[in-house]
Motif scaffolding. Sequence first.
Motif, PDB file in Angstrom:
ATOM      1  N   ALA A  26       0.844  -1.187   0.000  1.00  0.00           N
ATOM      2  CA  ALA A  26       0.000   0.000   0.000  1.00  0.00           C
ATOM      3  C   ALA A  26       0.880   1.238   0.000  1.00  0.00           C
ATOM      4  CB  ALA A  26      -0.910   0.054   1.217  1.00  0.00           C
ATOM      5  N   ILE A  27       0.309   2.278  -0.635  1.00  0.00           N
ATOM      6  CA  ILE A  27       0.862   3.619  -0.500  1.00  0.00           C
ATOM      7  C   ILE A  27       0.065   4.323   0.592  1.00  0.00           C
ATOM      8  CG2 ILE A  27       1.644   3.726  -2.896  1.00  0.00           C
ATOM      9  CD1 ILE A  27      -0.853   5.358  -3.550  1.00  0.00           C
ATOM     10  N   GLN A  28       0.419   5.559   0.916  1.00  0.00           N
ATOM     11  CA  GLN A  28      -0.344   6.288   1.919  1.00  0.00           C
ATOM     12  C   GLN A  28      -0.307   7.784   1.633  1.00  0.00           C
ATOM     13  OE1 GLN A  28       1.687   6.200   5.915  1.00  0.00           O
ATOM     14  NE2 GLN A  28       3.096   4.840   4.842  1.00  0.00           N
ATOM     15  N   PRO A  29      -1.308   8.523   2.118  1.00  0.00           N
ATOM     16  CA  PRO A  29      -1.314   9.964   1.917  1.00  0.00           C
ATOM     17  C   PRO A  29      -0.417  10.646   2.946  1.00  0.00           C
ATOM     18  CG  PRO A  29      -3.289   9.328   3.099  1.00  0.00           C
ATOM     19  CD  PRO A  29      -2.523   8.055   2.827  1.00  0.00           C
ATOM     20  N   THR A  30       0.259  11.688   2.531  1.00  0.00           N
ATOM     21  CA  THR A  30       1.004  12.507   3.477  1.00  0.00           C
ATOM     22  C   THR A  30       0.076  13.574   4.045  1.00  0.00           C
ATOM     23  OG1 THR A  30       1.702  14.202   1.901  1.00  0.00           O
ATOM     24  CG2 THR A  30       3.053  12.188   2.036  1.00  0.00           C
ATOM     25  N   ALA A  31       0.532  14.290   5.043  1.00  0.00           N
ATOM     26  CA  ALA A  31      -0.267  15.361   5.629  1.00  0.00           C
ATOM     27  C   ALA A  31      -0.463  16.517   4.668  1.00  0.00           C
ATOM     28  CB  ALA A  31       0.398  15.865   6.915  1.00  0.00           C
ATOM     29  N   GLN A  32       0.327  16.547   3.597  1.00  0.00           N
ATOM     30  CA  GLN A  32       0.211  17.606   2.589  1.00  0.00           C
ATOM     31  C   GLN A  32      -0.633  17.184   1.389  1.00  0.00           C
ATOM     32  OE1 GLN A  32       3.398  16.727   3.968  1.00  0.00           O
ATOM     33  NE2 GLN A  32       2.872  18.304   5.480  1.00  0.00           N
ATOM     34  N   GLY A  33      -1.128  15.952   1.399  1.00  0.00           N
ATOM     35  CA  GLY A  33      -1.959  15.485   0.302  1.00  0.00           C
ATOM     36  C   GLY A  33      -1.194  14.805  -0.814  1.00  0.00           C
ATOM     37  N   SER A  34       0.101  14.605  -0.631  1.00  0.00           N
ATOM     38  CA  SER A  34       0.889  13.895  -1.637  1.00  0.00           C
ATOM     39  C   SER A  34       0.838  12.393  -1.371  1.00  0.00           C
ATOM     40  CB  SER A  34       2.335  14.383  -1.604  1.00  0.00           C
ATOM     41  OG  SER A  34       2.409  15.742  -1.961  1.00  0.00           O
ATOM     42  N   LEU A  35       1.385  11.623  -2.289  1.00  0.00           N
ATOM     43  CA  LEU A  35       1.434  10.171  -2.130  1.00  0.00           C
ATOM     44  C   LEU A  35       2.793   9.752  -1.596  1.00  0.00           C
ATOM     45  CD1 LEU A  35      -0.270   8.843  -5.395  1.00  0.00           C
ATOM     46  CD2 LEU A  35      -1.320   9.427  -3.204  1.00  0.00           C
ATOM     47  N   ASP A  36       2.780   8.979  -0.539  1.00  0.00           N
ATOM     48  CA  ASP A  36       3.997   8.401   0.022  1.00  0.00           C
ATOM     49  C   ASP A  36       4.091   6.969  -0.494  1.00  0.00           C
ATOM     50  OD1 ASP A  36       5.986   7.237   1.536  1.00  0.00           O
ATOM     51  OD2 ASP A  36       5.317   8.077   3.441  1.00  0.00           O
ATOM     52  N   THR A  37       5.106   6.694  -1.306  1.00  0.00           N
ATOM     53  CA  THR A  37       5.240   5.380  -1.947  1.00  0.00           C
ATOM     54  C   THR A  37       6.429   4.586  -1.411  1.00  0.00           C
ATOM     55  OG1 THR A  37       6.599   6.296  -3.742  1.00  0.00           O
ATOM     56  CG2 THR A  37       4.205   6.288  -4.059  1.00  0.00           C
ATOM     57  N   LYS A  38       6.978   4.992  -0.277  1.00  0.00           N
ATOM     58  CA  LYS A  38       8.216   4.379   0.216  1.00  0.00           C
ATOM     59  C   LYS A  38       8.055   2.907   0.579  1.00  0.00           C
ATOM     60  CE  LYS A  38       7.847   5.574   5.188  1.00  0.00           C
ATOM     61  NZ  LYS A  38       6.441   6.065   5.151  1.00  0.00           N
ATOM     62  N   ASP A  39       6.838   2.456   0.882  1.00  0.00           N
ATOM     63  CA  ASP A  39       6.647   1.085   1.357  1.00  0.00           C
ATOM     64  C   ASP A  39       6.330   0.082   0.259  1.00  0.00           C
ATOM     65  OD1 ASP A  39       7.116   1.752   4.013  1.00  0.00           O
ATOM     66  OD2 ASP A  39       5.015   2.268   4.376  1.00  0.00           O
ATOM     67  N   ILE A  40       6.293   0.521  -0.993  1.00  0.00           N
ATOM     68  CA  ILE A  40       6.006  -0.422  -2.077  1.00  0.00           C
ATOM     69  C   ILE A  40       7.251  -0.674  -2.913  1.00  0.00           C
ATOM     70  CG2 ILE A  40       3.575   0.254  -2.186  1.00  0.00           C
ATOM     71  CD1 ILE A  40       4.238   1.807  -4.750  1.00  0.00           C
ATOM     72  N   GLN A  41       7.184  -1.719  -3.723  1.00  0.00           N
ATOM     73  CA  GLN A  41       8.275  -2.045  -4.637  1.00  0.00           C
ATOM     74  C   GLN A  41       7.796  -1.757  -6.063  1.00  0.00           C
ATOM     75  OE1 GLN A  41      10.586  -5.692  -3.647  1.00  0.00           O
ATOM     76  NE2 GLN A  41       8.924  -6.151  -2.217  1.00  0.00           N
ATOM     77  N   ILE A  42       8.343  -0.701  -6.659  1.00  0.00           N
ATOM     78  CA  ILE A  42       7.896  -0.286  -7.981  1.00  0.00           C
ATOM     79  C   ILE A  42       8.039  -1.412  -9.003  1.00  0.00           C
ATOM     80  CG2 ILE A  42       8.337   1.318  -9.884  1.00  0.00           C
ATOM     81  CD1 ILE A  42       6.909   2.558  -7.480  1.00  0.00           C
ATOM     82  N   SER A  43       9.034  -2.268  -8.801  1.00  0.00           N
ATOM     83  CA  SER A  43       9.234  -3.382  -9.739  1.00  0.00           C
ATOM     84  C   SER A  43       8.046  -4.333  -9.769  1.00  0.00           C
ATOM     85  CB  SER A  43      10.502  -4.155  -9.380  1.00  0.00           C
ATOM     86  OG  SER A  43      10.411  -4.691  -8.064  1.00  0.00           O
ATOM     87  N   ASP A  44       7.230  -4.340  -8.721  1.00  0.00           N
ATOM     88  CA  ASP A  44       6.061  -5.213  -8.692  1.00  0.00           C
ATOM     89  C   ASP A  44       5.050  -4.860  -9.782  1.00  0.00           C
ATOM     90  OD1 ASP A  44       6.869  -6.842  -6.612  1.00  0.00           O
ATOM     91  OD2 ASP A  44       5.896  -5.635  -5.059  1.00  0.00           O
ATOM     92  N   PHE A  45       5.015  -3.620 -10.202  1.00  0.00           N
ATOM     93  CA  PHE A  45       4.028  -3.227 -11.198  1.00  0.00           C
ATOM     94  C   PHE A  45       4.286  -3.888 -12.547  1.00  0.00           C
ATOM     95  CE2 PHE A  45       3.599   0.521  -8.301  1.00  0.00           C
ATOM     96  CZ  PHE A  45       2.302   0.244  -7.899  1.00  0.00           C
ATOM     97  N   ALA A  46       5.545  -4.112 -12.869  1.00  0.00           N
ATOM     98  CA  ALA A  46       5.851  -4.821 -14.120  1.00  0.00           C
ATOM     99  C   ALA A  46       5.357  -6.259 -14.040  1.00  0.00           C
ATOM    100  CB  ALA A  46       7.352  -4.789 -14.378  1.00  0.00           C
ATOM    101  N   ASN A  47       5.562  -6.908 -12.893  1.00  0.00           N
ATOM    102  CA  ASN A  47       5.078  -8.282 -12.717  1.00  0.00           C
ATOM    103  C   ASN A  47       3.554  -8.338 -12.729  1.00  0.00           C
ATOM    104  OD1 ASN A  47       7.677  -9.420 -12.463  1.00  0.00           O
ATOM    105  ND2 ASN A  47       7.766  -8.835 -10.299  1.00  0.00           N
TER     106      ASN A  47
END
Length: 293
Positions: free
Chosen positions: A43-64
């Motif tokens: 999962a990703i999560q929202p920051t307090a500023q409304g941006s997306l925090d993607t630090k906990d996912i593995q971008i390489s998973d999207f190709a799979n």
Amino acid sequence: MLASLIVLATVAKPVLVGYLPSWRTDKYDFSRLAPLTDVCYFAIQPTAQGSLDTKDIQISDFANLAKAKQMYGFRVLICCGGWERSEGFLPTATDPVKRARFVKEAAAFCNKYCLDGIDLDWEHPTTPAQGEAYGDLIQDLHKALAPKHRIVTAAIADWQSMSQKAVDGLDRVHLMSYDHEGKHSTMESAKSDVDKLVTMGFPLSKIALGVPFYGRTIEHDSEMGYDEITAKFKPKPTDDQAGNYYFNGITMMSAKVAFAKQKGLAGVMIWEVTQDVEGSGSLLRTLKNGLDK
């Protein structure tokens, strides 16, 4: 006329939704996702500023996921939020500027990775005002994603109230019908949870009944994946308890999917798919077979 009937048949097909946590993908065979209609990548999560925090996912998973999607035809959604990942929802949802930023970034994220929608998991709005703000966020996301045929879903617990704006804006709700006191996911609690969502205003056709691929002790001081329970206790298909762990076995899963179909629900949701086993003891295959009957 024929075209209209085909569209209606497509809409009515029960969904089989599985959550796929990013921290469990390294050794996971993505071909095991084949029975699903929808994969919610967590999962990703929202920051307090409304941006997306993607630090906990593995971008390489999207190709799979894209390769598996092309082969098996399921939708891929990005889940946003979760337990201990929801702090950013309140400041984002209640501020129009931050809410607009979140919607813009979520839409761009879906575009970049060719995703089919976003699944929200705010755990949890605690006041009516927060519920209204959640509804605003859901409505804004729906308006941004629907033109490209993307969907907005949300995972909620039975006790969590949702505003009418949220009910109207969601394409589907994933009912977390587990983690109750004592035996945490019984048939009785499933029926009660569905009734509560109907009272809340959700049509049955928008509710996917959540089932667990894990067990909890009766005291809730420990949990164990179904794969671990199977390896350690070798339960029979009719078993729902092993040691002090209560779980949903083959027979219970068959009963719950039959209930979902009889009730006219959208389908079934799973937390989470990597805890399954392969072969005759597979809970995923049990659910798939039940929905296909």
